[in-house]
Design a protein around this motif. Structure first.
Motif, mmCIF file in Angstrom:
data_model
loop_
_atom_site.group_PDB
_atom_site.id
_atom_site.type_symbol
_atom_site.label_atom_id
_atom_site.label_comp_id
_atom_site.label_asym_id
_atom_site.label_seq_id
_atom_site.Cartn_x
_atom_site.Cartn_y
_atom_site.Cartn_z
ATOM 1 N N ASP A 102 0.845 -1.205 0.000
ATOM 2 C CA ASP A 102 0.000 0.000 0.000
ATOM 3 C C ASP A 102 0.877 1.252 0.000
ATOM 4 O O ASP A 102 1.361 1.684 1.048
ATOM 5 C CB ASP A 102 -0.909 -0.030 1.246
ATOM 6 C CG ASP A 102 -1.935 1.098 1.253
ATOM 7 O OD1 ASP A 102 -1.740 2.103 0.523
ATOM 8 O OD2 ASP A 102 -2.934 0.971 1.995
ATOM 9 N N ASP A 104 0.148 4.365 -0.362
ATOM 10 C CA ASP A 104 -0.364 5.499 0.426
ATOM 11 C C ASP A 104 0.015 5.367 1.898
ATOM 12 O O ASP A 104 0.369 6.350 2.549
ATOM 13 C CB ASP A 104 -1.889 5.618 0.289
ATOM 14 C CG ASP A 104 -2.272 6.155 -1.089
ATOM 15 O OD1 ASP A 104 -1.399 6.743 -1.760
ATOM 16 O OD2 ASP A 104 -3.430 5.960 -1.486
ATOM 17 N N ARG A 105 -0.052 4.152 2.397
ATOM 18 C CA ARG A 105 0.339 3.913 3.793
ATOM 19 C C ARG A 105 1.842 4.153 3.971
ATOM 20 O O ARG A 105 2.288 4.679 4.991
ATOM 21 C CB ARG A 105 0.022 2.471 4.225
ATOM 22 C CG ARG A 105 -1.453 2.185 4.413
ATOM 23 C CD ARG A 105 -2.101 3.076 5.426
ATOM 24 N NE ARG A 105 -2.088 2.525 6.781
ATOM 25 C CZ ARG A 105 -2.201 3.272 7.888
ATOM 26 N NH1 ARG A 105 -2.271 4.591 7.787
ATOM 27 N NH2 ARG A 105 -2.219 2.714 9.085
ATOM 28 N N ASP A 108 2.341 7.741 4.312
ATOM 29 C CA ASP A 108 1.984 8.140 5.686
ATOM 30 C C ASP A 108 3.157 7.868 6.628
ATOM 31 O O ASP A 108 3.473 8.675 7.508
ATOM 32 C CB ASP A 108 0.758 7.349 6.191
ATOM 33 C CG ASP A 108 -0.528 7.751 5.482
ATOM 34 O OD1 ASP A 108 -0.548 8.839 4.851
ATOM 35 O OD2 ASP A 108 -1.500 6.977 5.552
#
Lengths: 198, 198
Positions: A102, A104-105, A108
């Protein structure tokens, strides 16, 4: 056509932290995709026989002050991590492990590590600090740290670092749009003009 | 209170040329005095055991491209002088000789030399080129070149170079407001914020 920016950085690079707000604004304003690519910059420095200026040298003292001013100008909280520079290998490997599932994670994670390091002055070479960062993101710190021992994860970081070196990266942050390279948090204005085709 | 900016530069420094328009704007906007101080940067590099990146190195190729982009962004015509880098000692000594009598004329000289070098690609280590620049300014080129052999003029350049090194200068352009130092044509924005007391 939507531009893609390759963003090479090292978690131990203070100017990479400084670049984040402006880069985010640029990506928003121009609907760019940003491909985050943490590398092990120390490996490139070693290959180039380069050492960053020592903190107690004339240039080192200036650069440290400049980082603080530049962070303030970018609207960022700033605190030098202790120690600095720190070993960023684990944080980078965790990024690439998360990114497999992932992206996007993983981004983050990158933002949270940068904030812990340069926003709060915490030592992100310390597994306990990294576990804390993971927990705050709802991630399993223990799993992440274990994953950094996987050969595939180690290999990924090596591979991206090698790719960066081949493309001419010699410092961080470095941005590419196609083959056009921009080095430094202070070159985002030029990167933006390039994207706008000025 | 009117701020005074000490502007240390070397006639062979491409980024010093790049800085000129923005510096002029800043000085106008804030009614600052700019004290132009050409130095022999090579002497400082030698003392620091530093060499600028070679033109054919990874970093050198990037920096050359960056200078061209930065000049375009500053609205300047740009052409690499041949050879580059060039010996800027004579141009700097002429500056200090003119400055003894008339600082404004010395600054005209500095602007004209920068334009001949980086705007037109001419070799400003060549006495004939410098004589031509002088003539265009209504100055006596022969007198100026002879003056560069005066001990007092040589001493002045040495003195200012030593002063710069003592203050922490390690590259050009470097600006000071009081003890606050700003290095690089890309730090004029921060210099301006400092002057505005942001």
């Amino acid at each position: 056509m939507q531009a893609t920016i390759d963003f090479y950085f090292d978690f131990s690079s203070s100017y990479s932290y400084v670049a984040l707000p402006r880069l985010a604004r640029l990506a928003d304003d121009h609907s760019c995709q940003v491909d985050w690519k943490p590398i092990a910059l120390g490996v490139i420095f070693k290959a180039m026989n380069h050492a960053p200026p020592a903190a107690d040298s004339t240039k080192g003292r200036y650069v440290w002050r400049d980082v603080e001013r530049s962070a303030a100008l970018a609207g960022l909280s700033f605190k030098w991590p202790q120690p600095f520079p720190f070993n960023s290998m684990t944080a980078a490997r965790v990024f690439w492990y998360i990114a497999e599932g992932d992206m996007d994670r993983a981004i983050d994670w990158a933002r949270a590590v940068f904030h812990a390091s340069f926003g709060e002055g915490r030592d992100c070479s310390d597994p306990d600090v990294l576990t804390g960062v993971a927990t705050d993101l709802g991630l399993d710190g223990q799993e992440l740290l274990e994953a950094t021992r996987n050969d595939a994860v180690k290999e990924k970081l090596k591979h991206v670092t090698g790719e960066a070196m081949k493309r001419g990266v010699f410092g961080a942050p470095t941005f590419f749009v196609g083959d056009e390279m921009f080095w430094g948090s202070d070159r985002i204005e030029q990167l933006e003009r390039h994207i706008r085709n000025d």
